[in-house]
Design an enzyme around this catalytic site. Structure first.
Site, short mmCIF file in Angstrom:
data_model
loop_
_atom_site.label_atom_id
_atom_site.label_comp_id
_atom_site.label_asym_id
_atom_site.label_seq_id
_atom_site.Cartn_x
_atom_site.Cartn_y
_atom_site.Cartn_z
N LYS A 91 -11.27 2.35 -16.01
CA LYS A 91 -10.47 3.48 -16.48
C LYS A 91 -10.22 3.43 -17.99
CE LYS A 91 -10.06 5.63 -12.54
NZ LYS A 91 -8.82 5.71 -11.75
N ARG B 94 -10.03 -0.31 -5.15
CA ARG B 94 -11.20 0.57 -5.25
C ARG B 94 -11.93 0.25 -6.56
NH1 ARG B 94 -12.62 5.60 -7.44
NH2 ARG B 94 -13.89 6.93 -6.07
#
Length: 285
Positions: A230, A264
């Site tokens: 991210k 995840r």
């Protein structure tokens, strides 16, 4: 034209799928491998649009220790993603979903559209992953309740607002989602909460959500965290998505320490190793 009419309930109500209890019973957090069959996902867009490549990636992640595969056919990246129709999502999923299901590891369908989720469940997917937490598609909660499948309820916002208390916003969002779930008849033990790292948040707010993840324990539900590659990582050490493995692992180890039960990730092998080694070290304390 691909038919996308959602059958909210099959002829016979299915038995509850055992996938979630199995994931939550593991000694360390379960690992969800990301499989994007999209041309524009932020990290691996275009790599797995060819069905053979997607299937090979699924096999690779399973061999590396993935406990569940999360397939998405529409990029939900917060910055510049182009929406696609339900027909297009299903068109992308058709050549690959059943083959991935046949590999024997549970499959989650990452979609905010109830018609796509219904199609995927019919094709063998075992879990819904809704990045808008039952709040964007009015039929999603009804579908999940009818199919009695587990659902990941993720926090999201249309845009980031640096002035808000992000933990209060996440808590208020989850409270609304859980009210929707309750009214639809979704069993409480079918719900997983996801704070939505990188979605509708500044980099600082994403890090705050990770640092204060334990506060979400007030809901009494399992937590999934997907911090893989991210953008917030680049705010600490400038890097492109493919260069964020170290930051991803750091975030996921902190998430596990904060109570996350499912992680995840795009990088399955390294994440599995990190989680297992951390658990082994803590077990010696």
């Amino acid at each position: 034209m691909i038919a996308t009419t959602s059958r909210l309930a099959p002829a016979a109500i299915p038995a509850d799928h055992p996938v979630l209890p199995a994931l939550l019973s593991m000694p360390c957090p379960a690992v969800m491998g990301v499989l994007n069959v999209t041309p524009d996902s932020f990290s691996d867009g275009g790599q797995f649009v060819v069905p053979e490549h997607a299937l090979a990636q699924a096999r690779r992640m399973i061999a590396e220790g993935a406990d569940i595969i999360d397939i998405g056919a529409e990029s939900t990246r917060p910055y510049g993603a182009q929406p696609v129709s339900a027909d297009e999502e299903i068109k992308r999923l058709q050549p690959i979903l059943a083959d991935v299901v046949s590999l024997g590891v549970p499959v989650s369908i990452d979609s905010m559209k109830s018609s796509v989720v219904a199609w995927a469940l019919d094709a063998g997917a075992a879990m819904a992953n809704d990045v808008w937490g039952l709040q964007r598609d009015a039929d999603m909660a009804t579908l999940v309740a009818a199919r009695r499948c587990p659902v990941v309820v993720m926090h999201n916002r249309d845009s980031a607002d640096a002035s808000i208390d992000i933990m209060k916003d996440i808590a208020a969002f989850f409270t609304r989602s859980l009210d929707i779930a309750d009214r639809a008849g979704i069993a409480r033990d079918h719900i997983v909460l996801d704070p939505g790292i990188g979605f509708g948040k500044t980099s600082e707010q994403s890090m705050t959500a990770l640092a204060r993840l334990h506060e979400l324990g007030v809901f009494g539900l399992p937590i999934l965290v997907g911090a893989s590659r991210k953008r917030f990582i680049s705010s600490v050490t400038p890097s492109e998505p493919q260069q964020r493995l170290g930051g991803s692992i750091a975030a996921h180890l902190i998430a596990a320490k904060g109570g996350a039960r499912i992680i995840r990730t795009h990088d399955v092998s390294e994440t599995v190793q990190a989680l297992r080694v951390a658990a082994a070290i803590e077990g010696q304390g």
